[in-house]
Write a protein that holds these residues in place. Sequence first.
Motif, PDB file in Angstrom:
ATOM      1  N   ALA A 210      73.465 -17.513  36.781  1.00 41.96           N
ATOM      2  CA  ALA A 210      72.797 -16.413  36.077  1.00 41.96           C
ATOM      3  C   ALA A 210      73.389 -16.291  34.681  1.00 41.96           C
ATOM      4  N   ALA A 211      72.619 -15.684  33.789  1.00 39.97           N
ATOM      5  CA  ALA A 211      73.087 -15.487  32.420  1.00 39.97           C
ATOM      6  C   ALA A 211      72.449 -14.241  31.831  1.00 39.97           C
ATOM      7  N   ARG A 212      73.151 -13.662  30.881  1.00 44.20           N
ATOM      8  CA  ARG A 212      72.640 -12.504  30.134  1.00 44.20           C
ATOM      9  C   ARG A 212      72.932 -12.719  28.662  1.00 44.20           C
ATOM     10  N   GLN A 213      71.892 -12.675  27.839  1.00 43.14           N
ATOM     11  CA  GLN A 213      72.029 -12.818  26.389  1.00 43.14           C
ATOM     12  C   GLN A 213      71.618 -11.508  25.730  1.00 43.14           C
ATOM     13  N   LEU A 221      68.189 -10.345  27.298  1.00 41.96           N
ATOM     14  CA  LEU A 221      67.450 -11.274  28.146  1.00 41.96           C
ATOM     15  C   LEU A 221      68.332 -11.691  29.310  1.00 41.96           C
ATOM     16  N   THR A 222      67.743 -11.807  30.511  1.00 42.52           N
ATOM     17  CA  THR A 222      68.498 -12.219  31.688  1.00 42.52           C
ATOM     18  C   THR A 222      67.737 -13.313  32.427  1.00 42.52           C
ATOM     19  N   GLY A 223      68.462 -14.082  33.194  1.00 42.05           N
ATOM     20  CA  GLY A 223      67.851 -15.116  34.015  1.00 42.05           C
ATOM     21  C   GLY A 223      68.755 -15.480  35.170  1.00 42.05           C
ATOM     22  N   GLY A 244      64.137 -12.094  33.090  1.00 42.01           N
ATOM     23  CA  GLY A 244      63.979 -10.657  32.904  1.00 42.01           C
ATOM     24  C   GLY A 244      64.381 -10.171  31.528  1.00 42.01           C
ATOM     25  N   PHE A 245      64.191  -8.856  31.334  1.00 41.67           N
ATOM     26  CA  PHE A 245      64.433  -8.186  30.070  1.00 41.67           C
ATOM     27  C   PHE A 245      65.053  -6.834  30.382  1.00 41.67           C
ATOM     28  N   THR A 249      68.756   2.830  28.356  1.00 39.24           N
ATOM     29  CA  THR A 249      68.288   4.119  27.841  1.00 39.24           C
ATOM     30  C   THR A 249      69.179   5.223  28.391  1.00 39.24           C
ATOM     31  N   GLY A 250      70.274   5.493  27.716  1.00 37.37           N
ATOM     32  CA  GLY A 250      71.174   6.535  28.177  1.00 37.37           C
ATOM     33  C   GLY A 250      71.792   6.181  29.514  1.00 37.37           C
ATOM     34  N   GLY A 251      71.604   7.057  30.508  1.00 35.71           N
ATOM     35  CA  GLY A 251      72.152   6.814  31.838  1.00 35.71           C
ATOM     36  C   GLY A 251      71.332   5.865  32.678  1.00 35.71           C
ATOM     37  N   HIS A 252      70.206   5.359  32.137  1.00 31.65           N
ATOM     38  CA  HIS A 252      69.348   4.448  32.873  1.00 31.65           C
ATOM     39  C   HIS A 252      69.511   3.017  32.372  1.00 31.65           C
ATOM     40  N   VAL A 253      69.306   2.074  33.289  1.00 33.18           N
ATOM     41  CA  VAL A 253      69.109   0.680  32.915  1.00 33.18           C
ATOM     42  C   VAL A 253      67.765   0.265  33.502  1.00 33.18           C
ATOM     43  N   PHE A 254      66.835  -0.111  32.620  1.00 36.84           N
ATOM     44  CA  PHE A 254      65.480  -0.465  33.035  1.00 36.84           C
ATOM     45  C   PHE A 254      65.318  -1.968  32.869  1.00 36.84           C
ATOM     46  N   GLN A 255      64.990  -2.670  33.979  1.00 36.51           N
ATOM     47  CA  GLN A 255      64.879  -4.118  33.975  1.00 36.51           C
ATOM     48  C   GLN A 255      63.452  -4.541  34.318  1.00 36.51           C
TER      49      GLN A 255
END
Length: 297
Positions: A210-213, A221-223, A244-245, A249-255
């Motif tokens: 896995a990776a996150r850029q 960007l994630t994969g 993924g992307f 947003t504050g206390g949220h992480v939206f994927q």
Amino acid sequence: MTRPFLFFRCIVLLLLLTGATRAHCQDDLLSSLEKQTNDSLRPIYTTATFKGTRVINGQSVETPGAHTLLFLISHRFGQLNSGAYNFFGLDQATIRLGLEYGLTDRLAVGVGRSSLEKTFDGFLKYKLLRQGSGPGAMPLSATLLATSALSTLKFGDERTGVRRLTYTYQVLLARKISPSLSVQLMPTLIHRNYVATSEDQNDVYAVGVAARQKLTKRFALTGEYYYLLPGATADQFRNSMALGFDIETGGHVFQLHVTNSQGMIEKFFIPQTTGRWWQGDLYFGFNVSRAFTLGGR
């Protein structure tokens, strides 16, 4: 009292006060130097290798902080190539609701329920090693993961009791190469108490990457990709892949993501993926997480 004697006493008192002040300053200086020395001997741990506890389908090395409760909603629509009649998959959906709690900064527990096969799951996650810099620091992070999943769907066959259980064991190895780029390796063993035929594997081995850029302060960007080691399972099913992307947003992480796997726990997406990317057997989905602090740190 004569003047010379009085003058001599004043000189002695002044010397004593000056010596005491100097001694106090020296003590403060020595304490400060000792603190700086002790701090320099402690490693500085790397943070936010991944922004959430999930990369996409699979888990990341991250755990919730101590006394932090994480509420996670995972959602997958139907296959994109299912046609206009099914609104390209939007008429169909599977969902998982999960809770994760940090017992400490390094140890977490979690439970969840998926609509796919009406499955309940639970896990333990322990951050064994932490990447950092400085004396004695580790070059990577290592997290141990053990999960169990129980399908409660009415199958109408001999799958009863413990035969409905599936176990997953993973070692998650990750390194934050730069402030923007993180990578992860996931050796995996899945044990299934029940398989349909004698040719199927009870034990399935896989290796994930896995990776996150990071693109900006809030976008990345994630994969991830899971390779099934050769065997009957690898012959019948496909390797899971997802892109993924991430949006913070504050206390949220939206994927937001696209994947060829319908299931959202290891029991499904590692040994039971059937979708083919080149044929459009893809599922659009998202993960939303919200953290709540329940106690003092």
